[in-house]
Enzyme design. Structure first.
Site, mmCIF file in Angstrom:
data_model
loop_
_atom_site.group_PDB
_atom_site.id
_atom_site.type_symbol
_atom_site.label_atom_id
_atom_site.label_comp_id
_atom_site.label_asym_id
_atom_site.label_seq_id
_atom_site.Cartn_x
_atom_site.Cartn_y
_atom_site.Cartn_z
ATOM 1 N N HIS A 570 22.864 -40.065 -19.717
ATOM 2 C CA HIS A 570 22.941 -39.386 -18.427
ATOM 3 C C HIS A 570 21.586 -38.779 -18.049
ATOM 4 O O HIS A 570 21.513 -37.582 -17.731
ATOM 5 C CB HIS A 570 24.018 -38.299 -18.455
ATOM 6 C CG HIS A 570 25.383 -38.824 -18.737
ATOM 7 N ND1 HIS A 570 26.406 -38.049 -19.232
ATOM 8 C CD2 HIS A 570 25.909 -40.059 -18.600
ATOM 9 C CE1 HIS A 570 27.500 -38.781 -19.392
ATOM 10 N NE2 HIS A 570 27.221 -40.013 -19.016
ATOM 11 N N HIS A 613 30.239 -37.057 -16.580
ATOM 12 C CA HIS A 613 29.397 -38.242 -16.613
ATOM 13 C C HIS A 613 28.879 -38.421 -15.180
ATOM 14 O O HIS A 613 29.367 -37.771 -14.252
ATOM 15 C CB HIS A 613 30.213 -39.433 -17.086
ATOM 16 C CG HIS A 613 30.779 -39.218 -18.475
ATOM 17 N ND1 HIS A 613 30.672 -40.156 -19.472
ATOM 18 C CD2 HIS A 613 31.439 -38.177 -19.018
ATOM 19 C CE1 HIS A 613 31.252 -39.695 -20.578
ATOM 20 N NE2 HIS A 613 31.719 -38.490 -20.325
HETATM 21 C C1 FAD Z 1 24.709 -47.444 -20.998
HETATM 22 C C2 FAD Z 1 25.165 -46.411 -20.018
HETATM 23 C C3 FAD Z 1 26.446 -45.884 -20.129
HETATM 24 C C4 FAD Z 1 26.892 -44.944 -19.205
HETATM 25 N N1 FAD Z 1 28.197 -44.544 -19.246
HETATM 26 C C5 FAD Z 1 28.706 -43.856 -18.204
HETATM 27 C C6 FAD Z 1 30.091 -43.648 -18.097
HETATM 28 O O1 FAD Z 1 30.881 -44.093 -18.926
HETATM 29 N N2 FAD Z 1 30.548 -42.967 -17.019
HETATM 30 C C7 FAD Z 1 29.712 -42.490 -16.056
HETATM 31 O O2 FAD Z 1 30.181 -41.888 -15.100
HETATM 32 N N3 FAD Z 1 28.385 -42.642 -16.150
HETATM 33 C C8 FAD Z 1 27.875 -43.349 -17.183
HETATM 34 N N4 FAD Z 1 26.536 -43.600 -17.239
HETATM 35 C C9 FAD Z 1 25.660 -42.953 -16.250
HETATM 36 C C10 FAD Z 1 25.711 -43.532 -14.842
HETATM 37 O O3 FAD Z 1 26.078 -44.892 -14.851
HETATM 38 C C11 FAD Z 1 24.329 -43.344 -14.197
HETATM 39 O O4 FAD Z 1 23.957 -41.981 -14.293
HETATM 40 C C12 FAD Z 1 24.276 -43.712 -12.717
HETATM 41 O O5 FAD Z 1 24.848 -44.993 -12.511
HETATM 42 C C13 FAD Z 1 22.829 -43.695 -12.245
HETATM 43 O O6 FAD Z 1 22.764 -44.020 -10.886
HETATM 44 P P1 FAD Z 1 21.351 -44.042 -10.140
HETATM 45 O O7 FAD Z 1 21.627 -44.491 -8.758
HETATM 46 O O8 FAD Z 1 20.678 -42.748 -10.357
HETATM 47 O O9 FAD Z 1 20.473 -45.124 -10.907
HETATM 48 P P2 FAD Z 1 20.817 -46.632 -11.321
HETATM 49 O O10 FAD Z 1 22.230 -46.968 -11.008
HETATM 50 O O11 FAD Z 1 20.368 -46.803 -12.711
HETATM 51 O O12 FAD Z 1 19.918 -47.509 -10.328
HETATM 52 C C14 FAD Z 1 18.520 -47.610 -10.397
HETATM 53 C C15 FAD Z 1 18.136 -49.026 -9.964
HETATM 54 O O13 FAD Z 1 16.753 -49.064 -9.644
HETATM 55 C C16 FAD Z 1 16.190 -50.251 -10.164
HETATM 56 N N5 FAD Z 1 14.747 -50.020 -10.324
HETATM 57 C C17 FAD Z 1 14.131 -49.266 -11.254
HETATM 58 N N6 FAD Z 1 12.812 -49.240 -11.025
HETATM 59 C C18 FAD Z 1 12.594 -49.970 -9.918
HETATM 60 C C19 FAD Z 1 11.432 -50.296 -9.163
HETATM 61 N N7 FAD Z 1 10.230 -49.812 -9.487
HETATM 62 N N8 FAD Z 1 11.570 -51.122 -8.104
HETATM 63 C C20 FAD Z 1 12.791 -51.606 -7.742
HETATM 64 N N9 FAD Z 1 13.909 -51.312 -8.411
HETATM 65 C C21 FAD Z 1 13.813 -50.484 -9.473
HETATM 66 C C22 FAD Z 1 16.938 -50.499 -11.437
HETATM 67 O O14 FAD Z 1 16.832 -51.855 -11.836
HETATM 68 C C23 FAD Z 1 18.362 -50.070 -11.049
HETATM 69 O O15 FAD Z 1 19.097 -51.142 -10.522
HETATM 70 C C24 FAD Z 1 26.038 -44.495 -18.178
HETATM 71 C C25 FAD Z 1 24.734 -45.005 -18.079
HETATM 72 C C26 FAD Z 1 24.301 -45.960 -18.974
HETATM 73 C C27 FAD Z 1 22.913 -46.501 -18.839
#
Ligand code: FAD
Ligand code: NAG
Ligand code: NAG
Ligand code: NAG
Ligand code: NAG
Ligand code: NAG
Ligand code: NAG
Ligand code: NAG
Ligand code: NAG
Length: 634
Positions: A570, A613
Site C-alpha cells: 500500500h 487497503h
Molecule cells: C500486489 C498488490 C496487492 C495489493 N492488494 C490489495 C488488496 O488486496 N486490496 C486493495 O484494496 N488494495 C490492494 N493493493 C493496493 C491497491 O491495488 C493500490 O493501492 C491501488 O490500485 C493504486 O492505485 P493508483 O491509481 O495509485 O496506482 P496504480 O493502479 O498502480 O496505477 C499506476 C499506473 O501508472 C503506470 N505508470 C507508472 N509510471 C508511468 C509512467 N512514467 N508513464 C506512464 N505510465 C506509468 C503504471 O504502469 C500503472 O498502470 C495491492 C497492491 C499490490 C501492488
C-alpha cells in the site's frame, strides 16, 4: 478564458475526427495532434478519471499514456499461481526493492506495483474494504486546516458518495449467505459502475475457528464495515464479478467497458511519461507531456489544452514530477535538473502498511476439509481449476485471498495505549519528531511542520475508541498478522541519478520512528492472546511463532525485527494533499502547488494511510477528482 479555450478545442477536434479511435494505440503516429486532457498512467485512479472526463465531455478529447500493456499477464494473486504459486516475475508489474532498512536489521522491502492497463487493481489481492470515516475526516482536517465548506472537502461526507458511486455490489445468493453467515447492508452501495464487489461462494473449512476466536475476545461482529464504522469483526467483499468470480479491475471497468462508444477516449500503451514541460514557465499551463516509446526510446511531446493529470502511482508519480523539475530544489540541482517548482514534499512522506505476525499449531486438530493444504493434492487442484471455469464459478479460486478481518482500536489491545499516545504527543511538543524523518528532508521547516501535524492527528486517531489501529485478515486457521494501520515512520522515493528513467530509489523508512515498535509490540501481544481462547484451546492450539519461550518485551522486539512484513503493498503519500507551508504537493483541488494546469490523482495524494487497503480509495479518489475537474470545465 475557459470558454474561449473550449471553443478552440471543439474546432480542433472536428478537424481530426477522421482518426479511428476505439482501438488501443501503440505508436504516437496513431494519436491526434493534441488533446484536451492527458492522463499519465492508466491505473486504478487514472482510468477512473479518464472514463468520467470522456463521458462528461463528448467534445473534449482524453489521452491516457500507460507504461504497461493491455495484454494481461497473471500475477501472484491470480489462478493458477494464486497465493500458492510463489512470487515470480510478471509482465504486469514492476518489482520494487527498497534500500536496506537499518532499523529492521537491514532487511529490504519487496513490493509490486501494477504495470498494465488497470494498474495495481489488475494485480492486487482483491480485498475490497473501505476506510473508517474518522480517517477521512482526519485527512480533511490536515489537508484543509481552515476546514472550508467548499466542494473540495475530503472528509467522509465529501468522499462517501464517491465510494458508493465507484462500485456495483451484488449480494450473494441466499444459500451462500446462509452457509457462511455473511452479512451486509446494501445501503452503503448505490453505484452501477462496472467495477464489481461481491462475496465468494467458498470458504476454507476452518474459517470459523479464527472468527470465533476473535468473538471469544469480544471483538464485536459488525453487520457491515463499508459504511464508515469498521472497529470490529468484518466480512469484506472481493473485487470480482459476482457470477464468474473473475477479477474486476480499472482496465476492464473504466476502459474496455466503454471504449467502443467513446470516440474521444484514446489509450496508448508501452509508453512512459518521462516529464511535463513548461516552456513558458510554471504559471503558464497546462504543460506539454513528454513521452518515451518503450519500443525504440524515441521521445515525443504531446500538447494538452485543458489539463495534465498524473496518475502513475505512489512510486512513479514522484519520478515524473522530479524529472519535470518539481521537487526539492536542493536534490534536483544535484541531479542537474532545472527547477520548475521547489516542492520538498515530492517523493517525501512515503508510507506503507507493515506488521508482525504469529502462528500456531493444533495438537488436537479438528477433522476439517478442505484446507489450504488440500492444494498440494493434484486432484483437488484440478477440481479447483475446473470449478473456477464453471458458471457460476465455484471453489477455492473464487475466494482470492481472504474476505474477513478484524479492525481493532489501540485502547482495546493494550493497557499501555495512553503511554504510547503520550509519547507521540511528546515528540511533537518537544520538537524531536523531525529527527526521525529521512535525512534528506528533516531540515526542511515546511516538511517538519507537516509531519508534526500528521503525528498530532494520528495521536488523536489512536486515542479514539472508534478508530482501528490494527487490522488482521484471515481465511484459514494457523497464522495471523497485525497490520499497523497508521504508521509514524516516513520514507522517500528519489530518482536514481545514474539513470533517471529507470526505477526510483526507495527508502522505506520502516521503523525509523521508534514509537512504531511500541505499536507493533502492542498489536503482537494482542494477537498472541487469541491462541488461548476457548475456541482454539478446544483444538489444543499451541503457539509456534514467536513461541511461548519468547516472553520479554526485548525478546518480542527482536522477533518483530526478524520477521516483520515490511509491505502490504500500500505505498502512498508521496505527493500529499497538504498546504504548501506543511510540505504539501497538491491542494484540496489536487492541483500541484505552483504549477498551472497540473493535477495528481492517485494514492500519492493521501496525507497518511487510512484503516484500509487502498484500491477502493484509489477508485473513490479518481471519482472525486473527476467530479472536481468536470465542475471546473463545465
Ligand atoms: C500486489 C498488490 C496487492 C495489493 N492488494 C490489495 C488488496 O488486496 N486490496 C486493495 O484494496 N488494495 C490492494 N493493493 C493496493 C491497491 O491495488 C493500490 O493501492 C491501488 O490500485 C493504486 O492505485 P493508483 O491509481 O495509485 O496506482 P496504480 O493502479 O498502480 O496505477 C499506476 C499506473 O501508472 C503506470 N505508470 C507508472 N509510471 C508511468 C509512467 N512514467 N508513464 C506512464 N505510465 C506509468 C503504471 O504502469 C500503472 O498502470 C495491492 C497492491 C499490490 C501492488
Ligand atoms: C476496446 O478495448 C478492448 C480491450 O483492449 C479491445 O479488445 C477492443 O477491441 C476495443 N474496442 C474496439 C471497438 O476497438
Ligand atoms: C546494516 O548495514 C550497515 C551499513 O552497511 C552496517 O553498518 C550495520 O552494521 C548493519 N546492521 C546490521 C544489524 O546488520
Ligand atoms: C473495544 O472495547 C470496547 C469497551 O470494552 C468494546 O465496547 C468494543 O466492542 C471493543 N471493540 C473491539 C473492536 O474490540
Ligand atoms: C508557450 O508560448 C508560446 C508563445 O506564446 C505558445 O505558442 C505556446 O503554445 C506556449 N506553450 C505552452 C505549453 O504553454
Ligand atoms: C519538446 O519540447 C521541448 C520544449 O519546447 C523541446 O526542448 C524538445 O526538443 C521537444 N521534444 C521533442 C521530441 O520535440
Ligand atoms: C541506479 O541505476 C544504476 C544503473 O541502472 C544501477 O546500477 C544501480 O543499482 C541503481 N541504484 C540503486 C540504488 O538502485
Ligand atoms: C489461558 O487462559 C486460561 C483461562 O483464561 C488461563 O487460566 C491460562 O493461564 C491462560 N494460559 C496462558 C498461557 O495464557
Ligand atoms: C509451550 O509450548 C510447548 C511446545 O510448543 C508446549 O508443549 C507447552 O504446552 C506450551 N506451554 C504453554 C504454557 O502454553
Amino acid at each position: 478564458m475557459m470558454l474561449m479555450t473550449g471553443a478552440v478545442i471543439t474546432f480542433l477536434v472536428g478537424a481530426v475526427s477522421a482518426v479511428p479511435h476505439a482501438a488501443i494505440k501503440r505508436q504516437v503516429s496513431q494519436l491526434r495532434d493534441h488533446y484536451d486532457f492527458v492522463v499519465a498512467g492508466g491505473g486504478t485512479s487514472g482510468l477512473t478519471v479518464a472514463d468520467r472526463l470522456s463521458e462528461a465531455f463528448p467534445d473534449k478529447t482524453v489521452l491516457v499514456v500507460e507504461y504497461g500493456d493491455i495484454e494481461y499477464a497473471p500475477g501472484i494473486f491470480d489462478p493458477p499461481l494464486a497465493v500458492w504459486g510463489g512470487v515470480g516475475a510478471s509482465a504486469s508489474y514492476f518489482i520494487v526493492q527498497s534500500l536496506p532498512l537499518p532499523d529492521v536489521k537491514n532487511k529490504t522491502a519487496f513490493v509490486l506495483a501494477g504495470k498494465v492497463v488497470g494498474g495495481s487493481s489488475a494485480i492486487n489481492g482483491m480485498f475490497f474494504d473501505r476506510p473508517s470515516r474518522h480517517d477521512l475526516d482526519a485527512w480533511a482536517s490536515v489537508a484543509s486546516p481552515q476546514l472550508d465548506s467548499s466542494q473540495n472537502r475530503w472528509g467522509w461526507s465529501g468522499l462517501y458518495p464517491f465510494f458508493k458511486k465507484s462500485v456495483t455490489f451484488t449480494a450473494p445468493p441466499a444459500a451462500v449467505a446462509q452457509t457462511y453467515g455473511y452479512t451486509w447492508d446494501t445501503s452503503v452501495y448505490s453505484g452501477s459502475t462496472p467495477i464489481y464487489s461481491s462475496f465468494p461462494p467458498f470458504l476454507w473449512a476452518d474459517h470459523h475457528l479464527v472468527r470465533n476466536a476473535w468473538a471469544d475476545m469480544d471483538v464485536p461482529k459488525l453487520q457491515e464495515c463499508a459504511g464508515g464504522n469498521k472497529a470490529g469483526l468484518c466480512w469484506i467483499p472481493i473485487s470480482q464479478h459476482p457470477v464468474t468470480a473473475r477479477r474486476s479491475h480499472a482496465g476492464l471497468g473504466h476502459y474496455a467497458a466503454v471504449n467502443a462508444t467513446r470516440s474521444n477516449y484514446d489509450l496508448i500503451v508501452k509508453h512512459q511519461v518521462t516529464r511535463v514541460i513548461y516552456p513558458n514557465g510554471s504559471q503558464s499551463g497546462p504543460p506539454m507531456v513528454e513521452l518515451r516509446s518503450l519500443a525504440n526510446n524515441q521521445l515525443f511531446n504531446i500538447t494538452a489544452s485543458a489539463e495534465v493529470i498524473i496518475s502513475a502511482g505512489a512510486f512513479h508519480t514522484p519520478t515524473i514530477l522530479q524529472r519535470s523539475g518539481i521537487g526539492r530544489a536542493a536534490l534536483l540541482s544535484t541531479a542537474g535538473i532545472s527547477i520548475t517548482v521547489d516542492l520538498p514534499g515530492v517523493g517525501s512522506n512515503f508510507q506503507d502498511h507493515s506488521g508482525p505476525g504469529i502462528s500456531w499449531a493444533y495438537t488436537k486438530p479438528g477433522n476439517f476439509s478442505p484446507l489450504p493444504s488440500s492444494m498440494s493434492d493434484p486432484a483437488f487442484v484440478a477440481d479447483a481449476v475446473a470449478g473456477f471455469g464453471e458458471t457460476p464459478a465455484r471453489g477455492p479460486y473464487t475466494l482470492a485471498n481472504s474476505n474477513s478481518a478484524i479492525f481493532v482500536p489501540l485502547g482495546n489491545m493494550s493497557a499501555n495505549s495512553q503511554t504510547i499516545i503520550s509519547r507521540i504527543k511528546g515528540i511533537v511538543a518537544d520538537g524531536s519528531a523531525a529527527s526521525y524523518l529521512p535525512a534528506d528532508y528533516r531540515d526542511d521547516a515546511t516538511m517538519v511542520a507537516g509531519y508534526n501535524k500528521q503525528l498530532a492527528m494520528i495521536a488523536k486517531l489512536l486515542s479514539d475508541p472508534r478508530v482501528p489501529s490494527m487490522e488482521s485478515t484471515f481465511a484459514t486457521g494457523t497464522s495471523v498478522r497485525a497490520v499497523h494501520l497508521h504508521p509514524l515512520s516516513r520514507g522517500t522515493v528519489r530518482l536514481n541519478l545514474t539513470d533517471t528513467l529507470q526505477q526510483p530509489i526507495v527508502n522505506y523508512g520502516t521503523g525509523s520512528n521508534p514509537i512504531d515498535f511500541d505499536i507493533y509490540l502492542a498489536h503482537l501481544k494482542y494477537l498472541r492472546a487469541m491462541v488461548n481462547t476457548t475456541t482454539l484451546r478446544k483444538y489444543g492450539a499451541v503457539e509456534v511463532s514467536p513461541g511461548n519461550s519468547t516472553q520479554t518485551d526485548a525478546a518480542l522486539l527482536e522477533y518483530i525485527k526478524d520477521q516483520l512484513v515490511l509491505s502490504f503493498m500500500h505505498p502512498c503519500c508521496t505527493a500529499a494533499m497538504l498546504p504548501r507551508q506543511h510540505g504539501g504537493v497538491v491542494g484540496t483541488d489536487l492541483k500541484v502547488h505552483g504549477a498551472a494546469g497540473l493535477r495528481v490523482v492517485d494514492m500519492s495524494v493521501l496525507p497518511f494511510l487510512p484503516s484500509s487497503h487502498l484500491s477502493s480509495v484509489a477508485y473513490a479518489v479518481g471519482e472525486k477528482a473527476a467530479d472536481l475537474i468536470i465542475q471546473d470545465w463545465s
